[in-house]
Design a protein around this motif. Structure first.
Motif, PDB file in Angstrom:
ATOM      1  N   THR A 113       0.848  -1.181   0.000  1.00 23.75           N
ATOM      2  CA  THR A 113       0.000   0.000   0.000  1.00 23.75           C
ATOM      3  C   THR A 113       0.888   1.237   0.000  1.00 23.75           C
ATOM      4  OG1 THR A 113      -1.723  -1.154   1.232  1.00 23.75           O
ATOM      5  CG2 THR A 113      -1.797   1.248   1.250  1.00 23.75           C
ATOM      6  N   HIS A 127      -1.094  -5.315  -0.381  1.00 22.64           N
ATOM      7  CA  HIS A 127      -2.189  -4.391  -0.658  1.00 22.64           C
ATOM      8  C   HIS A 127      -3.402  -5.119  -1.219  1.00 22.64           C
ATOM      9  CE1 HIS A 127      -4.334  -0.733  -1.516  1.00 22.64           C
ATOM     10  NE2 HIS A 127      -4.556  -1.184  -2.744  1.00 22.64           N
ATOM     11  N   ALA A 172      -0.739  -4.654   8.707  1.00 20.47           N
ATOM     12  CA  ALA A 172      -1.448  -5.516   7.762  1.00 20.47           C
ATOM     13  C   ALA A 172      -1.150  -6.995   7.974  1.00 20.47           C
ATOM     14  CB  ALA A 172      -1.069  -5.125   6.328  1.00 20.47           C
ATOM     15  N   TYR A 213      -3.878   1.389   6.800  1.00 21.16           N
ATOM     16  CA  TYR A 213      -3.855   0.400   5.736  1.00 21.16           C
ATOM     17  C   TYR A 213      -5.202  -0.305   5.710  1.00 21.16           C
ATOM     18  CZ  TYR A 213       1.137   1.241   5.695  1.00 21.16           C
ATOM     19  OH  TYR A 213       2.356   1.848   5.612  1.00 21.16           O
ATOM     20  N   TRP A 242      -5.349   5.169  -2.220  1.00 24.40           N
ATOM     21  CA  TRP A 242      -4.422   4.389  -1.394  1.00 24.40           C
ATOM     22  C   TRP A 242      -2.980   4.580  -1.868  1.00 24.40           C
ATOM     23  CZ3 TRP A 242      -5.709   3.056   3.155  1.00 24.40           C
ATOM     24  CH2 TRP A 242      -6.998   2.625   3.460  1.00 24.40           C
ATOM     25  N   THR A 256      -0.324   7.619  -0.355  1.00 26.63           N
ATOM     26  CA  THR A 256      -0.183   7.306   1.065  1.00 26.63           C
ATOM     27  C   THR A 256       1.282   7.090   1.388  1.00 26.63           C
ATOM     28  OG1 THR A 256      -2.373   6.275   1.261  1.00 26.63           O
ATOM     29  CG2 THR A 256      -0.711   5.564   2.828  1.00 26.63           C
TER      30      THR A 256
END
Length: 459
Positions: free
Chosen positions: A58, A87, A197, A369, A394, A397
């Motif tokens: 991400t 991601h 994540a 995330y 996204w 970021t």
């Protein structure tokens, strides 16, 4: 295709490529980090391909992935697009909403991608849907619905073949006179950090190679590529402290000192120090250890389920410092629910670490995330839908300059930056100015719904 903000060997795509080569597939790995003409290469190799796979974290690397997907849709619309990695594992619903992929692989992808290739190339269309439904970790569109198969934990990585480094031109990843080889010795992480994540990527399961195999593969890489440093990209190299101790002993038995960089947790380091003298790590090559400390506030560490305390952080860093091992410590500022007292406690810890001779610090602003527990709390409190965020959003970021998805508190961040700049002047050996975050304020434009961005000077 793999992209990123810094130059790292594309280990995730190398893992997939290694698995596919084992069943006779011809692999073309295009890394946008090193291939400046990657778009032309993509157009050259797409026609006739069995599939086109992409992977990214991400953040800004999503931009190149989206550009690559647009090229694939334009010049080879018949080629299936498969998106995997961190991601995609978290944002798969948004990816399908935008029509960006035909398949998404969540979590570990080696087995899923091999089975997917076999289904797409050898299964009759009439039986394909049933075959796709039997592939764990695969998400795909079934008519108008997105169908997600069960996400399974990786049972063992001992069964996986060693990464095939001939998939890339290793020499192109060496820069500035430094020959760093990137590798991985374990998958997953057992911890439940709410900002991370990893809990949804690996389902909080850790699997590592045996100490003997880790050392054997290190020796193989040294013999083949003569690196100055082996950098492990395990999510947490120290998830099993006993394994770390055994790796040290295997290296000592092998009689070779290999410079090593890896990621460990503070509490794990404290446990390792109870088992062996940390100087033994230094003697076999552990020169730098990255530690995500996040905060100096025990209240905040408990809220984000870090599983360690500020005392663990200070103890681990002091013991490593005495052993002559450099600590690369990372902190997250402006976490949701962080108050001024939490921030003050963090700066107390920063001062204590800055006084050490072997400490380096990196500082970040909290960036959410998708599908992480902490972002889920933000979503619930704001009454928004995660799927409302596009992949381009996204992509905009960064933990250094913030996020359009969550801009944070501007005044709080300004105050943090002022204190960080003052700390940098006091401890220039520990904090490099170019490693400090930049404040970008994202405000609604008064004339329309667009946004404009202002950036503070580094002064």
């Amino acid at each position: 295709m793999d992209v990123g903000g810094e130059l790292f060997m594309p280990l995730s795509m190398m893992a997939i490529g290694t698995a596919l080569r084992s069943i006779g597939c011809e692999i073309v790995l295009i890394d946008a980090q090193v291939e400046h003409d990657w778009k032309d290469l993509l157009r050259q190799h797409l026609p006739g391909a069995s599939m086109f796979g992409v992977s990214c974290l991400t953040g800004p690397s999503i931009h190149a992935v989206l550009d690559g997907i647009a090229i694939a849709r334009s010049c080879a619309p018949e080629v299936p697009i498969v998106w995997g990695g961190y991601h995609a594992s978290q944002s798969f619903m948004g990816i399908f909403d935008e029509g960006l992929a035909d398949y998404v692989v969540r979590g570990a992808g080696e087995s899923a991608v091999v089975r997917l290739v076999e289904v797409l190339t050898a299964t009759p269309p009439s039986a394909r849907l049933e075959a796709l439904a039997a592939i764990p970790n695969l998400v795909f569109r079934d008519r108008d619905a997105v169908r997600g198969n069960d996400q399974t934990r990786l049972e063992s990585i001992e069964l996986l073949a060693p990464l095939d480094y001939t998939l890339i031109d290793v020499e192109r990843y060496f820069r500035d006179g430094q020959r760093t080889i990137h590798c991985i010795s374990s998958y997953g992480c057992p911890h439940a950090c709410t900002f991370c994540a990893e809990p949804t990527q690996s389902l909080r399961r850790w699997r590592g190679l045996s100490p003997a195999r880790v050392v054997d593969e290190m020796f193989r890489l040294v013999d083949e590529y003569q690196p100055d440093l082996i950098s492990f990209h395990d999510p947490n190299f120290s998830s099993n402290p006993n394994r770390v101790v055994e790796i040290v002993r295997e290296l000592r038995r092998g009689g070779r000192r290999i410079p090593i960089l890896c990621d460990m947790r503070a509490r794990d380091i404290v446990r390792i120090a109870q088992m062996i003298d940390l100087k033994e790590l230094r003697e076999v090559g552990f020169e730098s250890i990255f530690i995500g400390l996040e905060s100096g506030s025990d209240r905040l560490l408990k809220l984000i389920r870090k599983g360690s305390t500020a005392a663990d952080a200070l103890s681990a860093c002091r013991q490593l410092d005495r052993a002559g091992i450099r600590t690369r410590t990372s902190f997250i500022h402006d976490l949701p629910d962080e108050n001024q007292n939490d921030s003050d406690l963090t700066f107390v810890l920063l001062e204590q670490l800055g006084a050490l001779g072997h400490n380096q610090q990196s500082h970040h602003f909290y960036t959410p995330y998708p599908m992480t527990e902490l972002y889920g709390q933000i979503v619930a409190s704001k009454g928004i839908l995660e799927r409302d965020k596009s992949q381009r959003e996204w992509a905009d970021t960064s933990t250094y300059w913030g996020s359009k998805v969550w801009p944070g508190r501007a005044d709080f961040r300004r105050a943090v930056l002022r204190r960080l700049y003052a700390l940098q002047r006091k401890f220039p050996h520990a904090i490099e100015r170019n490693a400090l975050p930049v404040l970008r304020l994202i405000r609604p434009n008064t004339s329309d719904t667009a946004s404009h961005v202002t950036e503070t000077a580094r002064s």
